[in-house]
Design a protein around this motif. Sequence first.
Motif, PDB file in Angstrom:
ATOM      1  N   SER A 176       0.825  -1.210   0.000  1.00 33.51           N
ATOM      2  CA  SER A 176       0.000   0.000   0.000  1.00 33.51           C
ATOM      3  C   SER A 176       0.858   1.259   0.000  1.00 33.51           C
ATOM      4  O   SER A 176       0.464   2.293  -0.563  1.00 33.51           O
TER       5      SER A 176
ATOM      6  N   TYR B  37       0.136   3.981  -2.896  1.00 32.47           N
ATOM      7  CA  TYR B  37      -0.333   5.318  -2.521  1.00 32.47           C
ATOM      8  C   TYR B  37       0.588   6.387  -3.093  1.00 32.47           C
ATOM      9  O   TYR B  37       0.132   7.464  -3.489  1.00 32.47           O
TER      10      TYR B  37
ATOM     11  N   GLU C  49      -3.342  11.441   0.423  1.00 33.79           N
ATOM     12  CA  GLU C  49      -2.897  10.598   1.535  1.00 33.79           C
ATOM     13  C   GLU C  49      -1.383  10.491   1.661  1.00 33.79           C
ATOM     14  O   GLU C  49      -0.838  10.495   2.767  1.00 33.79           O
TER      15      GLU C  49
ATOM     16  N   CYS D 198      -6.333  -0.724   3.375  1.00 36.64           N
ATOM     17  CA  CYS D 198      -6.739  -0.297   2.034  1.00 36.64           C
ATOM     18  C   CYS D 198      -5.520  -0.114   1.142  1.00 36.64           C
ATOM     19  O   CYS D 198      -4.462   0.318   1.598  1.00 36.64           O
TER      20      CYS D 198
ATOM     21  N   ARG E 244      -4.628   1.476  -2.865  1.00 39.40           N
ATOM     22  CA  ARG E 244      -5.181   2.212  -3.990  1.00 39.40           C
ATOM     23  C   ARG E 244      -4.507   1.758  -5.285  1.00 39.40           C
ATOM     24  O   ARG E 244      -3.414   2.201  -5.623  1.00 39.40           O
TER      25      ARG E 244
ATOM     26  N   THR F 246     -15.087   6.260   2.036  1.00 35.62           N
ATOM     27  CA  THR F 246     -13.651   6.017   1.823  1.00 35.62           C
ATOM     28  C   THR F 246     -12.931   5.981   3.161  1.00 35.62           C
ATOM     29  O   THR F 246     -11.784   6.392   3.271  1.00 35.62           O
TER      30      THR F 246
ATOM     31  N   GLN G  12      -9.479   4.501   3.602  1.00 29.84           N
ATOM     32  CA  GLN G  12      -8.407   5.326   3.037  1.00 29.84           C
ATOM     33  C   GLN G  12      -7.870   6.305   4.070  1.00 29.84           C
ATOM     34  O   GLN G  12      -6.692   6.665   4.058  1.00 29.84           O
TER      35      GLN G  12
ATOM     36  N   TYR H  83      -4.671   5.427   6.367  1.00 30.59           N
ATOM     37  CA  TYR H  83      -3.318   5.274   5.841  1.00 30.59           C
ATOM     38  C   TYR H  83      -2.297   6.200   6.498  1.00 30.59           C
ATOM     39  O   TYR H  83      -1.210   5.741   6.870  1.00 30.59           O
TER      40      TYR H  83
END
Length: 394
Positions: free
Chosen positions: A72, A76, A83, A283, A285, A359, A362, A365
């Motif tokens: 992650s 990200y 984030e 999570c 992305r 979300t 998210q 993070y």
Amino acid sequence: MVNFSFENYDGKRSPGYPLLMIMGFLRLKLIVIIQFVLGSIGALFQYKILLNLKFNKKTSFCIILLMQSILSVFFYETSILVESFAFFLMTVVLYLITKPKYENNKSYKTEFFIGAILGLMVLVKPFFAYLPFLIYGLFTLKSFSLRNLINKKLILLLFPLLFYFGWSYVNKITTGYFVSTTYLGLNLTQNCVYFAEKAPEEFQWISQPYAKYRDKTIAEERDVAMSIWNAYGEGHVFDKYGLTFPEFTHELGKYAKATIKANPLEYAKQVIFRSWVDFWKPCIRWNPELFRFTWAKKIFMQIWQVQKNILCGLYFVFGAIFLFSCIVAVYKRKITLIFILSTMVVVPSFLQAMVTYGTNSQYSYPFEFMIIFVIALFIKNRGVLPKKNKIIDN
């Protein structure tokens, strides 16, 4: 911002992350490179944080190496999302407040510098406006006395408040509404999704199509949290009212507040059992369907599944440590560093759940590394991990 003009500006975004994009000349690859550089610098700060927490260099290096191997982190940093920038700024703030002499530091410059970073975080994401208040409150509580309520850490509030209300005023001038972002009303409405139809009579023009598109979204097995977005963007059911986006989201904000007030138990269930729970779901992305090679996609997905399960386990352990630190804080009347760090994760987990739904995973993070640090610190303080010297007050 590039053209120094607010023409067609609708108040959706605060300027913090766009400033980073401008530094990358609005070129995707360059922005990603900048984020990778910030990620590398952030890893160095994380290493220094562990040294601040009295871990030895070898253990600190191993922990950071393991953290950087989490998929992650990589994905990200390749995404155009706030984030990764927020993660970097949070790391810098934590490094500064974990310095051994920070609590008793008499320099106003340090507080001004941290306050400036916190202000930048507010510009990146207005949600972080709570953070300076939390830091001030925790450190004031750690050495609590009535005389100590007014202390130099109040300086931390200066820049965040200035930037938050300053940008809200910019939105007032340009959109007509004094809000940090015009998404606010829409985000709050997302928390009403499962009781959308239970609104006061005056808001039936919102609640009825909202409930209709909620049922439609569920039937199509799509993300139910996006129901109001689907009604607005796909269904165009609100176009007939001729409202601009800021005007529409302002009405949504009034609808959400009235509906929540009329259904407090439904709202509490939504916040605790959906929005808050989602915060604790690891999570990543990415778009697996965009992988050029099927074998690479399978390998990455298998690695992430293992890492995801490990992170879920770490979150559970973190929760137990937080409860233990709360008991220590109440029973022994002692605010430990573990309590401070874990509170800085738990408080935003509830705040974000109260504001929006959709979300939430998210949002965790930027706090992920703090969760790992709390667990490592708890283990070290029990003599399992080696340390530089004796810990007195952790």
